[in-house]
Write a protein that holds these residues in place. Structure first.
Motif, PDB file in Angstrom:
ATOM      1  N   TRP A  97       0.860  -1.181   0.000  1.00  0.00           N
ATOM      2  CA  TRP A  97       0.000   0.000   0.000  1.00  0.00           C
ATOM      3  C   TRP A  97       0.895   1.230   0.000  1.00  0.00           C
ATOM      4  CZ3 TRP A  97      -5.028  -0.553   3.338  1.00  0.00           C
ATOM      5  CH2 TRP A  97      -5.697  -1.720   2.954  1.00  0.00           C
ATOM      6  N   ALA A  98       0.948   1.919  -1.125  1.00  0.00           N
ATOM      7  CA  ALA A  98       1.849   3.049  -1.291  1.00  0.00           C
ATOM      8  C   ALA A  98       1.227   4.325  -0.725  1.00  0.00           C
ATOM      9  CB  ALA A  98       2.177   3.252  -2.769  1.00  0.00           C
ATOM     10  N   SER A  99       2.094   5.198  -0.235  1.00  0.00           N
ATOM     11  CA  SER A  99       1.656   6.530   0.173  1.00  0.00           C
ATOM     12  C   SER A  99       1.441   7.387  -1.068  1.00  0.00           C
ATOM     13  CB  SER A  99       2.714   7.176   1.071  1.00  0.00           C
ATOM     14  OG  SER A  99       3.847   7.551   0.299  1.00  0.00           O
ATOM     15  N   PRO A 100       0.745   8.511  -0.953  1.00  0.00           N
ATOM     16  CA  PRO A 100       0.576   9.400  -2.120  1.00  0.00           C
ATOM     17  C   PRO A 100       1.903   9.837  -2.717  1.00  0.00           C
ATOM     18  CG  PRO A 100      -0.934  10.038  -0.378  1.00  0.00           C
ATOM     19  CD  PRO A 100      -0.024   8.996   0.209  1.00  0.00           C
ATOM     20  N   LEU A 101       2.894  10.121  -1.877  1.00  0.00           N
ATOM     21  CA  LEU A 101       4.182  10.547  -2.397  1.00  0.00           C
ATOM     22  C   LEU A 101       4.855   9.436  -3.186  1.00  0.00           C
ATOM     23  CD1 LEU A 101       5.654  12.630   0.571  1.00  0.00           C
ATOM     24  CD2 LEU A 101       4.402  13.432  -1.439  1.00  0.00           C
ATOM     25  N   GLU A 102       4.713   8.200  -2.725  1.00  0.00           N
ATOM     26  CA  GLU A 102       5.297   7.074  -3.448  1.00  0.00           C
ATOM     27  C   GLU A 102       4.587   6.859  -4.775  1.00  0.00           C
ATOM     28  OE1 GLU A 102       6.976   4.137   0.018  1.00  0.00           O
ATOM     29  OE2 GLU A 102       4.798   4.290  -0.210  1.00  0.00           O
ATOM     30  N   THR A 103       3.267   6.996  -4.778  1.00  0.00           N
ATOM     31  CA  THR A 103       2.511   6.841  -6.031  1.00  0.00           C
ATOM     32  C   THR A 103       2.890   7.928  -7.023  1.00  0.00           C
ATOM     33  OG1 THR A 103       0.665   5.757  -4.903  1.00  0.00           O
ATOM     34  CG2 THR A 103       0.188   6.772  -7.034  1.00  0.00           C
ATOM     35  N   LEU A 104       3.036   9.164  -6.533  1.00  0.00           N
ATOM     36  CA  LEU A 104       3.467  10.240  -7.420  1.00  0.00           C
ATOM     37  C   LEU A 104       4.889  10.004  -7.909  1.00  0.00           C
ATOM     38  CD1 LEU A 104       1.975  13.312  -5.530  1.00  0.00           C
ATOM     39  CD2 LEU A 104       1.317  12.530  -7.827  1.00  0.00           C
ATOM     40  N   GLU A 105       5.720   9.452  -7.046  1.00  0.00           N
ATOM     41  CA  GLU A 105       7.106   9.169  -7.441  1.00  0.00           C
ATOM     42  C   GLU A 105       7.155   8.216  -8.622  1.00  0.00           C
ATOM     43  OE1 GLU A 105      11.057   6.817  -5.791  1.00  0.00           O
ATOM     44  OE2 GLU A 105       9.383   7.208  -4.445  1.00  0.00           O
ATOM     45  N   LEU A 106       6.403   7.109  -8.525  1.00  0.00           N
ATOM     46  CA  LEU A 106       6.419   6.113  -9.587  1.00  0.00           C
ATOM     47  C   LEU A 106       5.540   6.496 -10.768  1.00  0.00           C
ATOM     48  CD1 LEU A 106       6.315   2.683  -7.697  1.00  0.00           C
ATOM     49  CD2 LEU A 106       8.290   3.933  -8.562  1.00  0.00           C
ATOM     50  N   GLY A 107       4.494   7.297 -10.490  1.00  0.00           N
ATOM     51  CA  GLY A 107       3.511   7.585 -11.536  1.00  0.00           C
ATOM     52  C   GLY A 107       2.715   6.361 -11.885  1.00  0.00           C
ATOM     53  N   ALA A 108       2.624   5.430 -10.924  1.00  0.00           N
ATOM     54  CA  ALA A 108       1.936   4.165 -11.171  1.00  0.00           C
ATOM     55  C   ALA A 108       1.468   3.590  -9.850  1.00  0.00           C
ATOM     56  CB  ALA A 108       2.853   3.174 -11.885  1.00  0.00           C
ATOM     57  N   GLY A 109       0.441   2.750  -9.919  1.00  0.00           N
ATOM     58  CA  GLY A 109      -0.071   2.091  -8.730  1.00  0.00           C
ATOM     59  C   GLY A 109      -1.211   1.171  -9.096  1.00  0.00           C
ATOM     60  N   ASP A 110      -1.619   0.334  -8.144  1.00  0.00           N
ATOM     61  CA  ASP A 110      -2.804  -0.485  -8.370  1.00  0.00           C
ATOM     62  C   ASP A 110      -3.999   0.171  -7.695  1.00  0.00           C
ATOM     63  OD1 ASP A 110      -2.329  -1.093  -5.736  1.00  0.00           O
ATOM     64  OD2 ASP A 110      -2.052  -3.246  -6.036  1.00  0.00           O
ATOM     65  N   CYS A 111      -5.113  -0.534  -7.617  1.00  0.00           N
ATOM     66  CA  CYS A 111      -6.372   0.120  -7.248  1.00  0.00           C
ATOM     67  C   CYS A 111      -6.319   0.784  -5.882  1.00  0.00           C
ATOM     68  CB  CYS A 111      -7.533  -0.864  -7.331  1.00  0.00           C
ATOM     69  SG  CYS A 111      -7.413  -2.285  -6.209  1.00  0.00           S
ATOM     70  N   GLU A 112      -5.695   0.127  -4.890  1.00  0.00           N
ATOM     71  CA  GLU A 112      -5.677   0.758  -3.570  1.00  0.00           C
ATOM     72  C   GLU A 112      -4.789   1.992  -3.552  1.00  0.00           C
ATOM     73  OE1 GLU A 112      -2.323  -2.301  -2.919  1.00  0.00           O
ATOM     74  OE2 GLU A 112      -4.245  -2.236  -3.968  1.00  0.00           O
ATOM     75  N   ASP A 113      -3.747   2.024  -4.404  1.00  0.00           N
ATOM     76  CA  ASP A 113      -2.882   3.199  -4.456  1.00  0.00           C
ATOM     77  C   ASP A 113      -3.626   4.408  -5.027  1.00  0.00           C
ATOM     78  OD1 ASP A 113      -0.806   1.623  -3.456  1.00  0.00           O
ATOM     79  OD2 ASP A 113      -0.166   1.024  -5.463  1.00  0.00           O
ATOM     80  N   PHE A 114      -4.457   4.176  -6.042  1.00  0.00           N
ATOM     81  CA  PHE A 114      -5.309   5.248  -6.566  1.00  0.00           C
ATOM     82  C   PHE A 114      -6.231   5.765  -5.458  1.00  0.00           C
ATOM     83  CE2 PHE A 114      -4.139   3.447 -10.662  1.00  0.00           C
ATOM     84  CZ  PHE A 114      -4.202   4.523 -11.550  1.00  0.00           C
ATOM     85  N   ALA A 115      -6.906   4.831  -4.771  1.00  0.00           N
ATOM     86  CA  ALA A 115      -7.873   5.225  -3.746  1.00  0.00           C
ATOM     87  C   ALA A 115      -7.194   5.972  -2.601  1.00  0.00           C
ATOM     88  CB  ALA A 115      -8.614   3.989  -3.223  1.00  0.00           C
ATOM     89  N   LEU A 116      -6.023   5.487  -2.172  1.00  0.00           N
ATOM     90  CA  LEU A 116      -5.319   6.123  -1.066  1.00  0.00           C
ATOM     91  C   LEU A 116      -4.801   7.507  -1.451  1.00  0.00           C
ATOM     92  CD1 LEU A 116      -3.355   2.972   0.118  1.00  0.00           C
ATOM     93  CD2 LEU A 116      -5.087   4.185   1.463  1.00  0.00           C
ATOM     94  N   ALA A 117      -4.281   7.651  -2.652  1.00  0.00           N
ATOM     95  CA  ALA A 117      -3.796   8.960  -3.093  1.00  0.00           C
ATOM     96  C   ALA A 117      -4.937   9.976  -3.141  1.00  0.00           C
ATOM     97  CB  ALA A 117      -3.127   8.831  -4.460  1.00  0.00           C
TER      98      ALA A 117
END
Length: 231
Positions: A97-117
């Motif tokens: 489960w990535a943090s918003p900063l991690e998701t922005l860093e990668l520019g990618a994520g799965d469904c929970e990463d979208f929801a958490l961001a």
């Protein structure tokens, strides 16, 4: 205030924690898209800087919008700016489960990463904690696990779902393709009784959430500072 360049150095240099296990015995994965090959490093850094600038602009321009406008802006931003990628490809592990900063860093994520961001960005924009819940669902057709973000307004209107698979923010009663399983917030789990929620336990049952919340306590200052536009 952290400047954008300093913030990027912190994020790029952060050691990624390794988490193991699956939520309730099944990873949250969604979509048929696979993680795409990464572009060259210099180009990735340019993309990363641009994503953070775009996110800063989103926050700055959305602060004084109505709740509905904030929901639309944040939902569109992450659905357009973040590509779908599976945790195994992005993090080398079955569930992270990535943090918003991690998701922005990668520019990618799965469904929970979208929801958490979306969740943490909307909280930063002043949407109340009581209005937002992470919602664990399954696809009605395949029973595949999927996470979305739910919004419950103060006026008693039908709750809305923000979904990385659908650009439209639709009332929960119109999402016949999803079967609601449970929802959760910072401290409680909730069961669904039609569109309303009833407390059913606490989030100690969600180890990934507990780890993420501990990590977010350390990232809160960086996240808030990152929202202050300093081009």
């Amino acid at each position: 205030m952290l400047g954008l360049r300093y913030l990027l150095l912190i994020i790029i240099g952060r050691r990624r924690q390794i988490l193991a296990g699956l939520l309730l015995g099944g990873g949250l994965i969604m979509g048929t898209a696979k993680a795409m090959p990464q572009p060259p490093k210099d180009h990735r850094n340019e993309q990363l800087a641009q994503r953070f600038q775009d996110w800063q602009s989103l926050v700055a321009l959305s602060m004084h919008l109505s709740d509905t406008e904030k929901l639309n802006a944040v939902n569109a931003f992450f659905n357009e700016q973040v590509r779908y990628g599976e945790d195994q490809d992005l993090w080398g592990q079955p569930d992270y489960w990535a943090s918003p900063l991690e998701t922005l860093e990668l520019g990618a994520g799965d469904c929970e990463d979208f929801a958490l961001a979306k969740y943490f960005t909307l909280r930063l924009l002043g949407i109340s904690e009581q209005s937002l819940r992470l919602v664990y669902t399954t696809l009605a057709s395949t029973k595949q696990a999927h996470m979305v973000l739910g919004f419950w307004s103060d006026d008693g209107a039908a709750p809305l779902l923000l979904d990385n698979l659908n650009m439209q923010i639709l009332p929960i009663i119109e999402r016949l393709d999803l079967q609601m399983q449970f929802a959760f917030g910072p401290t409680h789990l909730y069961r669904f009784e039609q569109s309303s929620l009833q407390v059913a336990g606490n989030t100690e049952l969600l180890p990934h959430w507990q780890v993420l919340m501990s990590r977010m306590k350390r990232e809160d200052v960086a996240l808030a500072d990152a929202a202050k536009v300093s081009f």
